[in-house]
Design a protein around this motif. Sequence first.
Motif, PDB file in Angstrom:
ATOM      1  N   TRP A   1      93.408  20.836-104.540  1.00 58.20           N
ATOM      2  CA  TRP A   1      94.048  22.149-104.411  1.00 58.20           C
ATOM      3  C   TRP A   1      95.560  22.014-104.507  1.00 58.20           C
ATOM      4  CZ3 TRP A   1      97.645  24.040-100.945  1.00 58.20           C
ATOM      5  CH2 TRP A   1      97.921  25.415-101.074  1.00 58.20           C
ATOM      6  N   LEU A   2      96.119  21.049-103.815  1.00 53.83           N
ATOM      7  CA  LEU A   2      97.570  20.892-103.806  1.00 53.83           C
ATOM      8  C   LEU A   2      98.102  20.576-105.201  1.00 53.83           C
ATOM      9  CD1 LEU A   2     100.068  20.892-101.957  1.00 53.83           C
ATOM     10  CD2 LEU A   2      99.710  18.433-101.640  1.00 53.83           C
ATOM     11  N   SER A   3      97.410  19.694-105.902  1.00 55.06           N
ATOM     12  CA  SER A   3      97.923  19.269-107.207  1.00 55.06           C
ATOM     13  C   SER A   3      97.584  20.217-108.350  1.00 55.06           C
ATOM     14  CB  SER A   3      97.439  17.861-107.541  1.00 55.06           C
ATOM     15  OG  SER A   3      96.042  17.796-107.541  1.00 55.06           O
ATOM     16  N   THR A   4      96.428  20.913-108.269  1.00 51.86           N
ATOM     17  CA  THR A   4      96.006  21.740-109.409  1.00 51.86           C
ATOM     18  C   THR A   4      95.759  23.200-109.067  1.00 51.86           C
ATOM     19  OG1 THR A   4      93.639  21.380-109.076  1.00 51.86           O
ATOM     20  CG2 THR A   4      94.830  19.724-110.401  1.00 51.86           C
ATOM     21  N   GLY A   5      95.569  23.490-107.781  1.00 49.05           N
ATOM     22  CA  GLY A   5      95.207  24.852-107.387  1.00 49.05           C
ATOM     23  C   GLY A   5      93.712  25.097-107.418  1.00 49.05           C
ATOM     24  N   ARG A   6      92.926  24.110-107.859  1.00 50.17           N
ATOM     25  CA  ARG A   6      91.468  24.250-107.886  1.00 50.17           C
ATOM     26  C   ARG A   6      90.879  23.731-106.584  1.00 50.17           C
ATOM     27  NH1 ARG A   6      92.342  21.978-113.135  1.00 50.17           N
ATOM     28  NH2 ARG A   6      91.635  19.992-112.303  1.00 50.17           N
ATOM     29  N   GLY A   7      89.686  24.182-106.283  1.00 49.88           N
ATOM     30  CA  GLY A   7      89.001  23.707-105.091  1.00 49.88           C
ATOM     31  C   GLY A   7      89.476  24.431-103.844  1.00 49.88           C
ATOM     32  N   GLU A   8      89.003  23.952-102.722  1.00 53.00           N
ATOM     33  CA  GLU A   8      89.319  24.561-101.440  1.00 53.00           C
ATOM     34  C   GLU A   8      90.705  24.139-100.979  1.00 53.00           C
ATOM     35  OE1 GLU A   8      87.357  26.725 -99.714  1.00 53.00           O
ATOM     36  OE2 GLU A   8      86.037  26.651-101.458  1.00 53.00           O
ATOM     37  N   MET A   9      91.432  25.109-100.400  1.00 56.73           N
ATOM     38  CA  MET A   9      92.738  24.764 -99.854  1.00 56.73           C
ATOM     39  C   MET A   9      92.573  23.784 -98.694  1.00 56.73           C
ATOM     40  SD  MET A   9      95.625  27.176 -98.112  1.00 56.73           S
ATOM     41  CE  MET A   9      97.146  26.485 -97.480  1.00 56.73           C
ATOM     42  N   ARG A  10      91.716  24.144 -97.758  1.00 56.86           N
ATOM     43  CA  ARG A  10      91.492  23.298 -96.584  1.00 56.86           C
ATOM     44  C   ARG A  10      90.297  22.407 -96.848  1.00 56.86           C
ATOM     45  NH1 ARG A  10      96.082  23.773 -94.459  1.00 56.86           N
ATOM     46  NH2 ARG A  10      96.672  25.847 -93.858  1.00 56.86           N
ATOM     47  N   SER A  11      90.452  21.178 -96.496  1.00 53.68           N
ATOM     48  CA  SER A  11      89.331  20.262 -96.614  1.00 53.68           C
ATOM     49  C   SER A  11      89.255  19.453 -95.329  1.00 53.68           C
ATOM     50  CB  SER A  11      89.510  19.342 -97.819  1.00 53.68           C
ATOM     51  OG  SER A  11      90.670  18.563 -97.683  1.00 53.68           O
ATOM     52  N   PRO A  12      88.065  19.028 -94.965  1.00 58.13           N
ATOM     53  CA  PRO A  12      87.970  18.212 -93.767  1.00 58.13           C
ATOM     54  C   PRO A  12      88.748  16.928 -93.969  1.00 58.13           C
ATOM     55  CG  PRO A  12      85.817  18.433 -94.838  1.00 58.13           C
ATOM     56  CD  PRO A  12      86.803  19.232 -95.626  1.00 58.13           C
ATOM     57  N   PRO A  13      89.398  16.428 -92.935  1.00 56.85           N
ATOM     58  CA  PRO A  13      90.189  15.219 -93.105  1.00 56.85           C
ATOM     59  C   PRO A  13      89.324  14.054 -93.575  1.00 56.85           C
ATOM     60  CG  PRO A  13      90.250  15.977 -90.805  1.00 56.85           C
ATOM     61  CD  PRO A  13      89.408  16.933 -91.581  1.00 56.85           C
ATOM     62  N   ALA A  14      89.807  13.330 -94.564  1.00 57.70           N
ATOM     63  CA  ALA A  14      89.107  12.164 -95.085  1.00 57.70           C
ATOM     64  C   ALA A  14      89.638  10.900 -94.421  1.00 57.70           C
ATOM     65  CB  ALA A  14      89.289  12.086 -96.593  1.00 57.70           C
ATOM     66  N   TYR A  15      90.313  11.058 -93.313  1.00 57.13           N
ATOM     67  CA  TYR A  15      90.899   9.935 -92.593  1.00 57.13           C
ATOM     68  C   TYR A  15      90.783  10.250 -91.115  1.00 57.13           C
ATOM     69  CZ  TYR A  15      94.620  13.298 -92.000  1.00 57.13           C
ATOM     70  OH  TYR A  15      95.322  14.432 -91.670  1.00 57.13           O
ATOM     71  N   SER A  16      90.865   9.240 -90.313  1.00 51.94           N
ATOM     72  CA  SER A  16      90.815   9.490 -88.876  1.00 51.94           C
ATOM     73  C   SER A  16      92.226   9.718 -88.367  1.00 51.94           C
ATOM     74  CB  SER A  16      90.184   8.309 -88.147  1.00 51.94           C
ATOM     75  OG  SER A  16      91.106   7.250 -88.026  1.00 51.94           O
ATOM     76  N   VAL A  17      92.332  10.525 -87.351  1.00 50.19           N
ATOM     77  CA  VAL A  17      93.637  10.777 -86.758  1.00 50.19           C
ATOM     78  C   VAL A  17      94.183   9.492 -86.164  1.00 50.19           C
ATOM     79  CG1 VAL A  17      94.854  12.039 -84.936  1.00 50.19           C
ATOM     80  CG2 VAL A  17      93.183  13.199 -86.366  1.00 50.19           C
ATOM     81  N   ASP A  18      93.315   8.656 -85.584  1.00 55.52           N
ATOM     82  CA  ASP A  18      93.781   7.386 -85.029  1.00 55.52           C
ATOM     83  C   ASP A  18      94.410   6.527 -86.119  1.00 55.52           C
ATOM     84  OD1 ASP A  18      93.175   7.719 -82.322  1.00 55.52           O
ATOM     85  OD2 ASP A  18      91.090   7.131 -82.644  1.00 55.52           O
ATOM     86  N   GLU A  19      93.796   6.545 -87.302  1.00 56.34           N
ATOM     87  CA  GLU A  19      94.333   5.781 -88.425  1.00 56.34           C
ATOM     88  C   GLU A  19      95.715   6.317 -88.818  1.00 56.34           C
ATOM     89  OE1 GLU A  19      91.606   4.912 -91.806  1.00 56.34           O
ATOM     90  OE2 GLU A  19      93.077   6.100 -92.927  1.00 56.34           O
ATOM     91  N   ALA A  20      95.836   7.641 -88.920  1.00 54.54           N
ATOM     92  CA  ALA A  20      97.123   8.240 -89.259  1.00 54.54           C
ATOM     93  C   ALA A  20      98.133   8.028 -88.140  1.00 54.54           C
ATOM     94  CB  ALA A  20      96.957   9.735 -89.537  1.00 54.54           C
ATOM     95  N   ALA A  21      97.672   8.131 -86.889  1.00 52.11           N
ATOM     96  CA  ALA A  21      98.564   8.003 -85.739  1.00 52.11           C
ATOM     97  C   ALA A  21      99.078   6.586 -85.581  1.00 52.11           C
ATOM     98  CB  ALA A  21      97.855   8.456 -84.473  1.00 52.11           C
TER      99      ALA A  21
END
Length: 115
Positions: free
Chosen positions: A59-79
């Motif tokens: 969505w961000l790069s093309t405008g296609r698909g869903e704007m919101r998507s479930p996170p594909a990463y864990s918050v602990d990993e990002a944190a």
Amino acid sequence: MMKERIKRARGERGWSQAELARRMSVTQPSVAEWESGRKAPNMKNLMSLAKLLGVGLEWLSTGRGEMRSPPAYSVDEAAATYEWMLPEERRLLNTFARLQPHQREALLGFLESLV
């Protein structure tokens, strides 16, 4: 256009360009260039934008698909990149990431009413 999608997603988070830049470890002028369309983010920054803003990469790069998507990463990993984050903040973010969009809005409304 991607510039509008970046600005929209950032605005929905309530972040300034400077705040987004800080969270991405880039400069505010870089964010301004992306939002003006003068430059496009590279793939690494595009992926970081999608994760930080909680939107789908497609969505961000093309405008296609869903704007919101479930996170594909864990918050602990990002944190892990944010050593300053308290365990309670990680717990809150992990829980938030599992909520449906309408539940997230309800929770945010409740939290904002407390401050």
